[in-house]
Enzyme design. Structure first.
Site, PDB file in Angstrom:
ATOM      1  CG  ASP A 123      -5.032  -4.286   8.940  1.00 25.09           C
ATOM      2  OD1 ASP A 123      -5.280  -5.384   8.425  1.00 25.09           O
ATOM      3  OD2 ASP A 123      -3.916  -3.950   9.319  1.00 25.09           O
ATOM      4  CD  GLU A 168      -2.575  -1.208   2.644  1.00 24.52           C
ATOM      5  OE1 GLU A 168      -3.711  -1.691   2.657  1.00 24.52           O
ATOM      6  OE2 GLU A 168      -1.995  -0.787   3.668  1.00 24.52           O
TER       7      GLU A 168
END
Lengths: 349, 349
Positions: free
Chosen positions: B237, B66
């Site tokens: 998450d 990410e």
């Protein structure tokens, strides 16, 4: 008790600006540009394997900061790059960049590197890769309009890969033209400094435009562009920044890197969404013909795409092997037991 | 002729893992966590000034990579972070990260740093910032379910910022619990190793869940959660990864960092889009009340947000001043004349 030294896993190779320059000189800039062109072409031929998205841009009054990620499923790459036209007046680079290559299967970085120089190289290599397919086969003269930081890289790539023998320079600032002409002495390219853009395009089969103003500008107007020309437009690369008059776009056959991104950032932002473009990888794969007529005007509306950086990063990592052109950077926390990050911190006390 | 050395502009400070550990020990981990909590809170109070977007994720079978960018108009920050649950079995970190801070007005980097440790610290600081407002005022006991890399950081932050005196550890792997218990010896926290999660939550006012399985798991079921509890859920998450039974979500008042991101990645991905949540910054600004009833179950559905990294990077840059906990990295090409990148390369020959 001394903390143990970091494990080899903790380190990744880092290529500084200094080392990038040493590496380019070690292998030779023309060889690097030729190999880089082939590396990018090889990845363009695997186009469908890549995860593609328009870059993630953060715009401000002064410029833009962008993240350009992509992945082929095995490796992941991203580049951080800014574009701040007003930097030049502050004595700073308009474009500064660095990049990272990582393994997809573990997420661990493989390489961190400066990319200001590497971007200049890969941009020139990409231009040459496209011109090699789209320009007239006998192209020997290039006009270079805009003689900033990218100019000499373009000239040398077009010599090494396309066979350009003469480059005709023009810039609104004569000092930029003098700089480029001086730097190209001894490159084997015949350099002609011109006082107007009209003069620069005289006899050119390729016109490269690379100016940095962030405003709708008209570097090339329609009457300047004759039949058979290949236009390599690399300066118009963000919203609000274009270089070509739209009448040229109406006459040209236009090729782009990744259409969704170019619609936002390229010359074609001036045109309707229905304006036809061809993604260049389709020319390489044979799906679409490139130049079909010697009188055709071909236009590469280049904005720079993440796959080119991916190729450049993988190419660089390969070249590093057995050299000393990198240092080891302790950027990955690597405790003996991966769940024991805190213990690693504690033992370092 | 020797090439001149790079100019000072070419360098940016880099904080290695080694230096990050030295810095934390120099200032003391509790002091760092307290200051970091206040730094994040100060930025949460400027919430509307930040450019916000869900992070840019590249998913693969093994995990995710990410990029998390944000900007407040003056500074720009991004973090590179991976999440690969299967890494542990390979002897690698589940999460490795590094980050960058840059100036918006020039796009030039200000700081490059490891962020595996810094992320562990800012995640714990964020949990504590929220618990300080939402947990019962007399909370002294925390259950810690999942005793991996993040566990000790959570425990120490909850002690330093919320006043937790006892931490009750549980993990499906007893070795992880032993590791966390050993590491917390001498921390001033009473540590109780438990053999079941049921045992761990006994008498706890705060329950922190932090497990790493990438699958819909039920770490906490509804009957385990009594009234008045604050749940600090940090393990769920990413898409497909949750820890709480949805019945708990039905009973809880849920707070999130940035709603559009949490809808994709958090515990609430199990719920309809109409499931009500409150962005936590609104509690800090006084726009929304936090805990309104001592019997209320409050839930912080934490996924980690870019502003927390921004705060951590700016905090770190401030702490570096006058210390030796960094090295200078030659990452910016800085020719005397910014347009003369090629000349810089040439003169380095």
């Amino acid at each position: 008790m001394m903390a143990p030294p970091p494990s080899p896993l903790a380190f990744i190779p880092f290529v500084s600006v200094e080392n990038m320059m040493r590496l380019v000189h070690h292998f030779g800039i023309e060889a690097v540009l030729r190999e880089l062109t082939d590396a990018i072409e090889a990845d363009y031929l695997r186009w469908s394997r890549f995860e593609k998205a328009p870059r993630l841009a953060s715009h401000s009054q002064e410029g833009v900061i962008e993240l350009m990620p992509t992945s082929d499923g095995d490796a992941y790459a991203f580049k951080y790059v800014n574009g701040h036209p007003s930097n030049t007046a502050k004595g700073l680079q308009t474009v500064a960049a660095f990049g990272l290559l990582a393994r997809v299967d573990t997420g661990y970085p493989l390489l961190l590197t400066e990319m200001t120089l590497l971007t200049a190289l890969r941009t020139a290599a990409t231009s040459a890769m496209v011109a090699r397919r789209l320009a007239a086969a006998d192209a020997r003269v290039m006009a270079m309009i805009g003689n900033g930081a990218q100019a000499e890289f373009q000239a040398i790539a077009m010599k090494a890969i396309v066979g350009i023998e003469e480059v005709r320079l023009y810039d609104i600032d004569p000092a930029a033209t003098r700089k480029a002409a001086r730097n190209l002495e001894g490159s084997g390219i015949k350099v002609v400094a011109c006082e107007t853009s009209q003069d620069a395009i005289e006899g050119a089969q390729i016109i490269t435009t690379c100016t940095a103003d962030k405003a709708y500008a008209t570097i090339l107007s329609d009457n300047m562009v004759g039949s058979g020309i290949h236009i390599n437009a690399i300066g118009g690369d963000c919203p609000g920044k274009t270089e070509l008059h739209r009448d040229i776009l109406d006459r040209a056959t236009t090729f782009v890197e990744f259409e969704p991104q170019t619609r936002i950032e390229g010359e074609i932002q001036q045109m309707d969404a229905s304006y036809p473009v061809t993604e260049f990888w389709k020319v390489l794969s044979g799906e679409v013909e490139g130049r079909t007529d010697p009188r055709q005007i071909t236009l590469f509306d280049s904005v720079g795409f993440a796959i080119e950086d991916f190729s450049a990063l993988r190419y660089l990592l390969g070249k590093l092997e057995g050299t000393e052109f990198f240092q080891q950077l302790d950027i990955i926390a690597d405790p003996d037991d991966p769940r024991d990050l805190f213990g690693m911190l504690q033992r370092a006390a």
